[in-house]
Scaffold this motif. Structure first.
Motif, PDB file in Angstrom:
ATOM      1  N   ALA A 198      10.359   1.316  -8.059  1.00  0.00           N
ATOM      2  CA  ALA A 198      11.346   0.620  -7.234  1.00  0.00           C
ATOM      3  C   ALA A 198      10.736   0.073  -5.948  1.00  0.00           C
ATOM      4  CB  ALA A 198      12.507   1.556  -6.911  1.00  0.00           C
ATOM      5  N   LEU A 199       9.862   0.834  -5.328  1.00  0.00           N
ATOM      6  CA  LEU A 199       9.251   0.363  -4.085  1.00  0.00           C
ATOM      7  C   LEU A 199       8.392  -0.879  -4.324  1.00  0.00           C
ATOM      8  CD1 LEU A 199       8.241   3.667  -2.271  1.00  0.00           C
ATOM      9  CD2 LEU A 199       9.708   1.872  -1.340  1.00  0.00           C
ATOM     10  N   GLN A 200       7.612  -0.842  -5.404  1.00  0.00           N
ATOM     11  CA  GLN A 200       6.781  -2.008  -5.711  1.00  0.00           C
ATOM     12  C   GLN A 200       7.655  -3.227  -6.012  1.00  0.00           C
ATOM     13  OE1 GLN A 200       3.441  -1.107  -8.426  1.00  0.00           O
ATOM     14  NE2 GLN A 200       4.052   1.037  -8.243  1.00  0.00           N
ATOM     15  N   GLU A 201       8.750  -3.010  -6.732  1.00  0.00           N
ATOM     16  CA  GLU A 201       9.642  -4.118  -7.053  1.00  0.00           C
ATOM     17  C   GLU A 201      10.343  -4.650  -5.807  1.00  0.00           C
ATOM     18  OE1 GLU A 201      12.065  -2.284  -9.938  1.00  0.00           O
ATOM     19  OE2 GLU A 201      10.592  -2.455 -11.555  1.00  0.00           O
ATOM     20  N   ARG A 202      10.515  -3.805  -4.795  1.00  0.00           N
ATOM     21  CA  ARG A 202      11.089  -4.258  -3.540  1.00  0.00           C
ATOM     22  C   ARG A 202      10.116  -5.204  -2.813  1.00  0.00           C
ATOM     23  NH1 ARG A 202      15.095  -6.074  -0.592  1.00  0.00           N
ATOM     24  NH2 ARG A 202      15.203  -5.267   1.540  1.00  0.00           N
ATOM     25  N   VAL A 203       8.831  -4.929  -2.941  1.00  0.00           N
ATOM     26  CA  VAL A 203       7.820  -5.728  -2.242  1.00  0.00           C
ATOM     27  C   VAL A 203       7.547  -7.044  -2.973  1.00  0.00           C
ATOM     28  CG1 VAL A 203       5.428  -5.748  -1.415  1.00  0.00           C
ATOM     29  CG2 VAL A 203       6.787  -3.653  -1.271  1.00  0.00           C
ATOM     30  N   ASP A 204       7.713  -7.061  -4.300  1.00  0.00           N
ATOM     31  CA  ASP A 204       7.354  -8.243  -5.097  1.00  0.00           C
ATOM     32  C   ASP A 204       7.991  -9.540  -4.587  1.00  0.00           C
ATOM     33  OD1 ASP A 204       5.666  -6.827  -6.713  1.00  0.00           O
ATOM     34  OD2 ASP A 204       7.122  -6.524  -8.329  1.00  0.00           O
ATOM     35  N   GLY A 226       0.815  -1.214   0.000  1.00  0.00           N
ATOM     36  CA  GLY A 226       0.000   0.000   0.000  1.00  0.00           C
ATOM     37  C   GLY A 226       0.844   1.257   0.000  1.00  0.00           C
ATOM     38  N   VAL A 227       1.923   1.251   0.789  1.00  0.00           N
ATOM     39  CA  VAL A 227       2.837   2.401   0.807  1.00  0.00           C
ATOM     40  C   VAL A 227       3.447   2.603  -0.574  1.00  0.00           C
ATOM     41  CG1 VAL A 227       5.011   3.279   1.755  1.00  0.00           C
ATOM     42  CG2 VAL A 227       3.342   2.162   3.266  1.00  0.00           C
ATOM     43  N   ALA A 228       3.854   1.507  -1.208  1.00  0.00           N
ATOM     44  CA  ALA A 228       4.468   1.598  -2.528  1.00  0.00           C
ATOM     45  C   ALA A 228       3.483   2.131  -3.563  1.00  0.00           C
ATOM     46  CB  ALA A 228       4.987   0.222  -2.948  1.00  0.00           C
ATOM     47  N   PHE A 229       2.251   1.652  -3.529  1.00  0.00           N
ATOM     48  CA  PHE A 229       1.248   2.119  -4.490  1.00  0.00           C
ATOM     49  C   PHE A 229       0.945   3.605  -4.309  1.00  0.00           C
ATOM     50  CE2 PHE A 229      -0.412  -2.360  -5.271  1.00  0.00           C
ATOM     51  CZ  PHE A 229       0.026  -2.374  -6.590  1.00  0.00           C
ATOM     52  N   ARG A 230       0.811   4.011  -3.063  1.00  0.00           N
ATOM     53  CA  ARG A 230       0.510   5.439  -2.822  1.00  0.00           C
ATOM     54  C   ARG A 230       1.646   6.328  -3.298  1.00  0.00           C
ATOM     55  NH1 ARG A 230      -1.768   3.107   1.783  1.00  0.00           N
ATOM     56  NH2 ARG A 230       0.103   3.476   3.044  1.00  0.00           N
ATOM     57  N   PHE A 231       2.890   5.880  -3.084  1.00  0.00           N
ATOM     58  CA  PHE A 231       4.019   6.685  -3.548  1.00  0.00           C
ATOM     59  C   PHE A 231       4.042   6.731  -5.074  1.00  0.00           C
ATOM     60  CE2 PHE A 231       8.414   7.167  -4.955  1.00  0.00           C
ATOM     61  CZ  PHE A 231       8.784   8.323  -4.274  1.00  0.00           C
ATOM     62  N   ALA A 232       3.817   5.580  -5.710  1.00  0.00           N
ATOM     63  CA  ALA A 232       3.853   5.531  -7.173  1.00  0.00           C
ATOM     64  C   ALA A 232       2.730   6.347  -7.795  1.00  0.00           C
ATOM     65  CB  ALA A 232       3.763   4.084  -7.638  1.00  0.00           C
ATOM     66  N   ALA A 233       1.599   6.449  -7.077  1.00  0.00           N
ATOM     67  CA  ALA A 233       0.486   7.227  -7.609  1.00  0.00           C
ATOM     68  C   ALA A 233       0.804   8.714  -7.653  1.00  0.00           C
ATOM     69  CB  ALA A 233      -0.769   6.980  -6.767  1.00  0.00           C
TER      70      ALA A 233
END
Length: 633
Positions: free
Chosen positions: A212-218, A199-206
């Motif tokens: 990079a954050l989403q890829e860190r979570v994957d 959720g943190v990654a999505f909000r930042f990407a939005a």
């Protein structure tokens, strides 16, 4: 000119020349980097958001020990790239570019200021070291805001990542110890942490660019899925083992329930994201094997009944036929009563057909028991006529036992025969009384019995010799689908008792291979052992290690010291348990072991049950093979 600040989004997908060019400048041009373009230094997984430059001021790196100013060489410049992973400062110089990098997750604070001579951006790292970049003023606030938001997002994601990783390690420990509920709970907590990070990654990407954050979570999410799949498979294997145990103990419904639990766990594992699971095909193979096991289980009660039924029909000896008829009745009753009252019957066989065959078996059993009784009574009459009263008495006593057994069967299942049998039993009792008197020396005993209840040795009809073709109307229910139109085979390898006989014809090496195949069919991985090992095989499954000792001889019996030796091996070697396998049976002096003992015993009957249930192939021929493996216990 102090420098410039460029927002990459303003270039609509193209990169500015500051990121793509190299080479020195002159009086009127600022130049770039010497070794390679800034874009070439970036990693494939990071996305640039801003570029900051200066021509002469370079970058100031301050630590607790020293302060260093790195300036660009003549004709080159300083290029700082702010990405979604880090701040990368590249200082051009003809002797080789210098590089200073700060990961966003390491940034504690972001400071910026503007003045008449330009602006400066300072990032404070953990440990209070700083990196200061002199640059332009226009756009500096936006850079500072981006870095502040990005560093906070990275810190939150990494915090959730670390906690989720700890939970997954805990889950693995629980799973390896067989604590599957605790393991599943830890994984669910880890998935909650992962979702928070996502959720943190999505909000930042939005709001900002970069993935990079989403890829860190994957990979963390994939690890959660993989660990959960391992838990489901572990539960499935435990349930499968429980099903096998229940099956061997004749608890068919409990076995089916256990296999259903295993099926649900395999299905749950296969419902997860296949790209995150290490061995999807292996799980699917185990699931398919389970389907085959359940198919065998569904037919097992009826198959046992039919096997005993056919053996009784084929028996030449009445005593053998009686044993087979009794076994057939027991299994037919089990097949009839199993799943009683259930809306959907799970086991093979039409109840009306089974009930009809059960009646026929009861008639045949009663008739055969009567045959034994009549034969004994006839023999008693012969010996009595020959003046051998004591031998006659033994025959009459045997006839009495046989008539009583026939009456027990008739009263339970064949009431039409009771009156006839009781009349014959009464005639026998008079013979017994007369013969006992003769043996005791009573001289008043009449020469013959005056009775109207003499047995009808030529009795026919329902109490005649059993004669039928066996359970032909019932065999389709247990025939494999591919053989539905073919006659059911009755070769010796069809029944477990004959499977035991076949096991006992194997040489030592072949028997070891069969034991390995049986273990592999129950999801163990087996391997050979070295010449110094006390074990014939070593098997592993879900973190458990099993040492396998195979009793190779089919002539030398098993003794209690064989089991005691295995108990010693369980204590002395680094295995979780020891399995002792033999094609023979265990003598009465071998004490049964509890289910949680470190030694597990497989005799010929247990192995045959698994071989028949899971369709394990036995060698087609038995040949002596000497010298390949050491002699087992």
């Amino acid at each position: 000119m102090m420098g410039e600040i460029i927002k990459i989004n303003n270039y609509e997908g193209d990169l500015p020349s500051l990121l793509t060019q190299t080479g020195s400048g002159g009086v009127f041009s600022g130049g770039y980097l010497h070794d390679r373009a800034a874009a070439a230094v970036l990693e494939a997984e990071e996305t640039p958001a801003f570029v900051l430059t200066n021509r002469k001021r370079g970058v100031i790196v301050e630590t607790a020990e020293a302060t260093e100013t790195v300036r660009p060489g003549r004709g080159y410049r300083t290029i700082a790239v702010v990405t979604d992973r880090r701040v990368l400062v590249l200082v051009g110089d003809e002797s080789g570019d210098r590089e200073v990098a700060v990961s966003l997750v390491d940034i504690d604070e972001v400071e910026w200021e503007t003045g008449l001579r330009g602006g400066s951006l300072t990032v404070v790292r953990e440990g209070h070291s700083t990196v200061e970049i002199q640059t332009a003023t226009d756009g500096l606030e936006a850079v500072a805001e981006y870095l502040d938001a990005a560093s906070q997002a990275w810190r939150r994601v990494e915090s959730e990542f670390d906690r989720a990783t700890e939970l997954l390690v805990t889950a693995t420990e629980h799973r390896e110890a067989g604590r599957y509920d605790e393991a599943a709970s830890a994984v669910e907590q880890a998935r909650d942490r992962t979702e928070t990070a996502r959720g943190v990654a999505f909000r930042f990407a939005a709001e900002y660019s970069g993935t990079a954050l989403q890829e860190r979570v994957d990979p963390l999410e994939a690890r959660c899925v993989r660990t959960l799949a391992e838990i489901h498979v572990g539960r499935a294997r435990v349930a499968t083992d429980d099903g096998e145990t229940r099956w061997r103990e004749g608890e068919y419904e409990a076995a089916y329930d256990a296999y259903e639990r295993a099926r649900e766990e395999y299905d749950a594992a296969l419902a997860l994201d296949h790209t995150a699971i290490d061995d999807v095909n292996g799980i699917r193979e185990e699931r398919d094997r389970l389907d085959r096991i359940v198919d065998h289980l569904e037919k097992s009660p009826l198959r046992k009944a039919v096997t005993a039924d056919k053996a009784a029909v084929a028996a030449d000896d009445p005593e053998d036929a009686i044993a087979h008829w009794n076994e057939a009745m027991t299994h037919y009753r089990t097949a009839l009563e199993i799943d009683w009252g259930a809306e959907n019957r799970r086991f093979a066989g039409d109840t009306a057909t089974i009930r009809d065959r059960l009646g026929t078996v009861a008639e045949n059993l009663t008739a055969t028991q009567r045959t034994v009784a009549v034969d004994a009574m006839r023999a008693g009459d012969w010996y009595s006529d020959a003046g051998q009263a004591e031998v006659a008495l033994e025959e009459f006593a045997a006839a009495a036992d046989a008539f009583e057994a026939a009456l027990v069967t008739a009263r339970d299942c064949y009431p039409d025969a009771v009156a006839h049998l009781e009349a014959e039993q009464n005639a026998l009792e008079q013979r017994l009384e007369r013969t006992e008197a003769l043996v005791n020396g009573d001289e008043t005993v009449p020469d013959r019995i005056e009775t109207s209840a003499d047995p009808d040795y030529a009795a026919s009809g329902t109490l005649g010799e059993p004669s039928d073709d066996g359970p032909t109307a019932i065999e389709d229910a247990i025939r494999p689908p591919s053989d539905a139109t073919e006659p059911l085979r009755s070769e010796p390898d069809e029944a477990s008792v004959s499977t035991v006989d076949r096991l006992r014809t194997l040489d030592g090496d072949q028997f070891v291979d069969v034991v390995a195949n049986v273990l592999e069919e129950t999801a163990w991985e087996t391997g050979a052992t070295g010449s110094e090992s006390p074990f014939d095989l070593r098997a592993t499954r879900d973190g458990d290690a099993l040492g396998v000792v195979v009793h190779r001889s089919t002539t030398d019996g098993v003794a209690s010291d064989h089991v005691e030796r295995c108990q010693s091996l369980a204590e002395e070697t680094e295995v979780d348990a020891v399995l002792f396998a033999t094609a023979l049976g265990f003598p009465a002096n071998v004490t049964p072991l509890s289910s949680d003992a470190d030694v597990r015993l497989f005799d010929g009957a247990s192995l045959a049950a698994i071989i028949d249930a899971q369709n394990v192939r036995l060698p087609d021929e038995t040949r002596p093979i000497a010298g390949k493996r050491k002699q087992g216990l």
